[in-house]
Design a protein around this motif. Structure first.
Motif, PDB file in Angstrom:
ATOM      1  N   ALA A  52       1.936  -9.255  -1.140  1.00  0.00           N
ATOM      2  CA  ALA A  52       2.990  -9.242  -2.222  1.00  0.00           C
ATOM      3  C   ALA A  52       2.342  -9.273  -3.400  1.00  0.00           C
ATOM      4  CB  ALA A  52       3.750 -10.637  -1.819  1.00  0.00           C
ATOM      5  N   ALA A  53       1.151  -9.973  -3.273  1.00  0.00           N
ATOM      6  CA  ALA A  53       0.637 -10.148  -4.716  1.00  0.00           C
ATOM      7  C   ALA A  53      -0.057  -8.795  -5.222  1.00  0.00           C
ATOM      8  CB  ALA A  53      -0.727 -10.832  -4.676  1.00  0.00           C
ATOM      9  N   TRP A  54      -0.603  -7.783  -4.223  1.00  0.00           N
ATOM     10  CA  TRP A  54      -0.907  -6.434  -4.500  1.00  0.00           C
ATOM     11  C   TRP A  54       0.093  -5.682  -4.788  1.00  0.00           C
ATOM     12  CZ3 TRP A  54      -0.011  -1.893  -1.875  1.00  0.00           C
ATOM     13  CH2 TRP A  54      -0.867  -0.722  -2.152  1.00  0.00           C
ATOM     14  N   LEU A  55       1.332  -5.587  -4.107  1.00  0.00           N
ATOM     15  CA  LEU A  55       2.428  -4.842  -4.369  1.00  0.00           C
ATOM     16  C   LEU A  55       2.968  -5.327  -5.854  1.00  0.00           C
ATOM     17  CD1 LEU A  55       4.448  -4.760  -1.319  1.00  0.00           C
ATOM     18  CD2 LEU A  55       3.008  -2.894  -2.183  1.00  0.00           C
ATOM     19  N   ASP A  56       2.897  -6.428  -6.208  1.00  0.00           N
ATOM     20  CA  ASP A  56       3.581  -6.828  -7.704  1.00  0.00           C
ATOM     21  C   ASP A  56       2.305  -6.100  -8.539  1.00  0.00           C
ATOM     22  OD1 ASP A  56       5.628  -8.146  -6.384  1.00  0.00           O
ATOM     23  OD2 ASP A  56       4.224 -10.390  -6.566  1.00  0.00           O
ATOM     24  N   LYS A  57       1.060  -6.386  -8.347  1.00  0.00           N
ATOM     25  CA  LYS A  57       0.247  -5.730  -9.143  1.00  0.00           C
ATOM     26  C   LYS A  57       0.603  -4.111  -9.406  1.00  0.00           C
ATOM     27  CE  LYS A  57      -3.491  -8.909  -8.757  1.00  0.00           C
ATOM     28  NZ  LYS A  57      -5.125  -9.131  -8.302  1.00  0.00           N
ATOM     29  N   GLU A  58       0.672  -3.574  -8.509  1.00  0.00           N
ATOM     30  CA  GLU A  58       1.089  -2.295  -8.346  1.00  0.00           C
ATOM     31  C   GLU A  58       2.353  -1.902  -9.313  1.00  0.00           C
ATOM     32  OE1 GLU A  58      -0.626   0.504  -7.643  1.00  0.00           O
ATOM     33  OE2 GLU A  58      -2.446  -0.816  -6.782  1.00  0.00           O
ATOM     34  N   VAL A  59       3.438  -2.712  -9.020  1.00  0.00           N
ATOM     35  CA  VAL A  59       4.660  -2.456  -9.748  1.00  0.00           C
ATOM     36  C   VAL A  59       4.444  -2.658 -11.260  1.00  0.00           C
ATOM     37  CG1 VAL A  59       6.825  -3.521  -9.925  1.00  0.00           C
ATOM     38  CG2 VAL A  59       6.098  -2.989  -7.872  1.00  0.00           C
ATOM     39  N   GLU A  60       3.568  -3.958 -11.640  1.00  0.00           N
ATOM     40  CA  GLU A  60       3.243  -4.191 -13.153  1.00  0.00           C
ATOM     41  C   GLU A  60       2.526  -2.972 -13.642  1.00  0.00           C
ATOM     42  OE1 GLU A  60       1.475  -7.969 -12.943  1.00  0.00           O
ATOM     43  OE2 GLU A  60       3.281  -9.050 -12.416  1.00  0.00           O
ATOM     44  N   SER A  61       1.555  -2.591 -12.862  1.00  0.00           N
ATOM     45  CA  SER A  61       0.805  -1.325 -13.394  1.00  0.00           C
ATOM     46  C   SER A  61       1.464  -0.193 -13.763  1.00  0.00           C
ATOM     47  CB  SER A  61      -0.378  -0.960 -12.284  1.00  0.00           C
ATOM     48  OG  SER A  61      -1.167   0.177 -12.702  1.00  0.00           O
ATOM     49  N   VAL A  62       2.685   0.307 -12.601  1.00  0.00           N
ATOM     50  CA  VAL A  62       3.407   1.393 -13.028  1.00  0.00           C
ATOM     51  C   VAL A  62       4.142   1.021 -14.164  1.00  0.00           C
ATOM     52  CG1 VAL A  62       5.357   2.897 -12.213  1.00  0.00           C
ATOM     53  CG2 VAL A  62       3.336   2.150 -10.440  1.00  0.00           C
ATOM     54  N   GLU A  63       4.769   0.027 -14.244  1.00  0.00           N
ATOM     55  CA  GLU A  63       5.668  -0.554 -15.387  1.00  0.00           C
ATOM     56  C   GLU A  63       4.901  -0.443 -16.851  1.00  0.00           C
ATOM     57  OE1 GLU A  63       8.707  -4.130 -16.606  1.00  0.00           O
ATOM     58  OE2 GLU A  63       7.636  -4.402 -14.919  1.00  0.00           O
ATOM     59  N   ASP A 106       2.286   1.348 -17.331  1.00  0.00           N
ATOM     60  CA  ASP A 106       2.151   2.789 -17.740  1.00  0.00           C
ATOM     61  C   ASP A 106       3.219   3.368 -18.434  1.00  0.00           C
ATOM     62  OD1 ASP A 106      -0.368   2.514 -16.644  1.00  0.00           O
ATOM     63  OD2 ASP A 106       0.004   3.336 -14.689  1.00  0.00           O
ATOM     64  N   TRP A 107       4.475   3.205 -17.694  1.00  0.00           N
ATOM     65  CA  TRP A 107       5.443   3.603 -18.199  1.00  0.00           C
ATOM     66  C   TRP A 107       5.702   2.886 -19.983  1.00  0.00           C
ATOM     67  CZ3 TRP A 107       9.390   2.881 -13.847  1.00  0.00           C
ATOM     68  CH2 TRP A 107       9.255   3.780 -12.827  1.00  0.00           C
ATOM     69  N   ASN A 108       5.549   1.745 -20.044  1.00  0.00           N
ATOM     70  CA  ASN A 108       5.662   1.119 -21.083  1.00  0.00           C
ATOM     71  C   ASN A 108       4.595   1.568 -22.167  1.00  0.00           C
ATOM     72  OD1 ASN A 108       7.903  -0.537 -20.497  1.00  0.00           O
ATOM     73  ND2 ASN A 108       6.520  -2.211 -19.804  1.00  0.00           N
ATOM     74  N   ALA A 109       3.406   1.954 -21.612  1.00  0.00           N
ATOM     75  CA  ALA A 109       2.254   2.308 -22.727  1.00  0.00           C
ATOM     76  C   ALA A 109       2.871   3.738 -23.250  1.00  0.00           C
ATOM     77  CB  ALA A 109       1.057   2.529 -21.578  1.00  0.00           C
ATOM     78  N   GLY A 110       3.340   4.615 -22.203  1.00  0.00           N
ATOM     79  CA  GLY A 110       3.739   5.805 -22.500  1.00  0.00           C
ATOM     80  C   GLY A 110       5.136   5.775 -23.684  1.00  0.00           C
ATOM     81  N   ARG A 111       6.018   4.862 -23.492  1.00  0.00           N
ATOM     82  CA  ARG A 111       6.975   4.631 -24.436  1.00  0.00           C
ATOM     83  C   ARG A 111       6.485   4.092 -25.704  1.00  0.00           C
ATOM     84  NH1 ARG A 111       9.632  -0.130 -25.308  1.00  0.00           N
ATOM     85  NH2 ARG A 111      11.804   0.182 -26.220  1.00  0.00           N
ATOM     86  N   GLN A 112       5.275   3.150 -25.843  1.00  0.00           N
ATOM     87  CA  GLN A 112       4.874   2.521 -26.818  1.00  0.00           C
ATOM     88  C   GLN A 112       4.106   3.614 -27.617  1.00  0.00           C
ATOM     89  OE1 GLN A 112       5.634  -0.418 -28.019  1.00  0.00           O
ATOM     90  NE2 GLN A 112       4.428  -0.265 -29.708  1.00  0.00           N
ATOM     91  N   GLN A 113       3.412   4.433 -26.970  1.00  0.00           N
ATOM     92  CA  GLN A 113       2.503   5.687 -27.342  1.00  0.00           C
ATOM     93  C   GLN A 113       3.612   6.372 -28.138  1.00  0.00           C
ATOM     94  OE1 GLN A 113      -0.850   5.711 -27.691  1.00  0.00           O
ATOM     95  NE2 GLN A 113      -0.691   7.535 -29.056  1.00  0.00           N
TER      96      GLN A 113
END
Length: 245
Positions: free
Chosen positions: A115-126, A128-135
């Motif tokens: 669960a911790a690993w999946l949460d990290k993956e979800v946070e990483s994807v999110e 990345d999406w927020n980083a693209g939006r912020q960029q």
């Protein structure tokens, strides 16, 4: 599990429809209305009991049967199915029960790490999406700032053009005044020439007139008149000398 999947599907559809509405909810200035059309937020899974039963089912029984109501209902339902042989305890049941125990043990042992690993993956994807939006937002803000600088420079160019026009007008005014001064000088010089010419002609005319009169008067005097005049002058001089004595 099916109910939770259905609820997630409905929530996903609602969030998608909200996103579609939000895309068309921009104001006339092109800025999103965050108050009336907030951005969708990633939903978190609800609480469960016994690993798979949603908490909402227990809350549904609490108001009617109390805290033990859901468990009593579950045990009574299972007893009824077993006693009436609606659900037959064949060898597949024990196989499923063994698998359930194995899954439960695996969930308890590897579940938190997974669960911790999946949460990290979800946070990483999110992220990345927020980083693209912020960029994208940063790039747009930089583009706006560059556009403002370009407009400011364009205004500076307009002021420079106005200054150049004013400079050209001043140069034309200076050239005009210089030509007017040249025309004035030329006219004055010619008028002075004409005046000097007229003065010279008048002096020459006076000189010639005097010489002509003197010459004619001289010619008109006879020797007798000259002698008489000379004698008269001598007499006058003698009378003056006698009067002084």
């Amino acid at each position: 599990m099916l109910s939770r999947a259905a609820l997630r599907t409905v929530a996903a559809r609602q969030s998608a429809s909200t996103a579609l509405v939000a895309r068309g909810s921009a104001t006339d200035s092109g800025v999103r209305d965050e108050k009336n059309f907030p951005r969708p937020v990633r939903g978190e899974p609800g609480k469960v009991r016994l690993g798979f039963i949603p908490e909402e089912w227990f809350q549904f029984f609490h108001s009617k049967t109390g805290v033990t109501g859901p468990y009593t209902f579950g045990v009574g339902l299972a007893t009824y199915l077993f006693s009436k042989e609606i659900y037959v305890l064949e060898h597949e049941y024990y196989t499923g029960l063994s698998l359930l125990v194995m899954v439960y043990i695996a969930t308890k042992k590897f579940g938190p790490n997974l669960a911790a690993w999946l949460d990290k993956e979800v946070e990483s994807v999110e992220k990345d999406w927020n980083a693209g939006r912020q960029q994208t937002i940063t790039d747009l803000q930089e583009a706006i700032e560059n556009e403002k600088k370009a407009q400011w420079r364009a205004q500076g160019q307009e002021q420079l053009i106005e200054a150049k026009k004013e400079n050209v007008l001043l140069q034309l005014e200076a050239a005009y005044r210089e030509r007017v001064m040249n025309a004035y000088s030329e006219v004055k010089r010619r008028l002075d020439y004409q005046l000097e010419k007229a003065n010279v002609e008048r002096r020459l005319s006076q000189k010639h007139m005097v010489e002509w009169i003197v010459a004619n008067v001289t010619k008109a005097i006879t020797p007798d008149q000259e002698k008489q005049t000379l004698d008269r002058c001598i007499a006058d001089l003698s009378a003056l000398a006698a009067a002084r004595k």
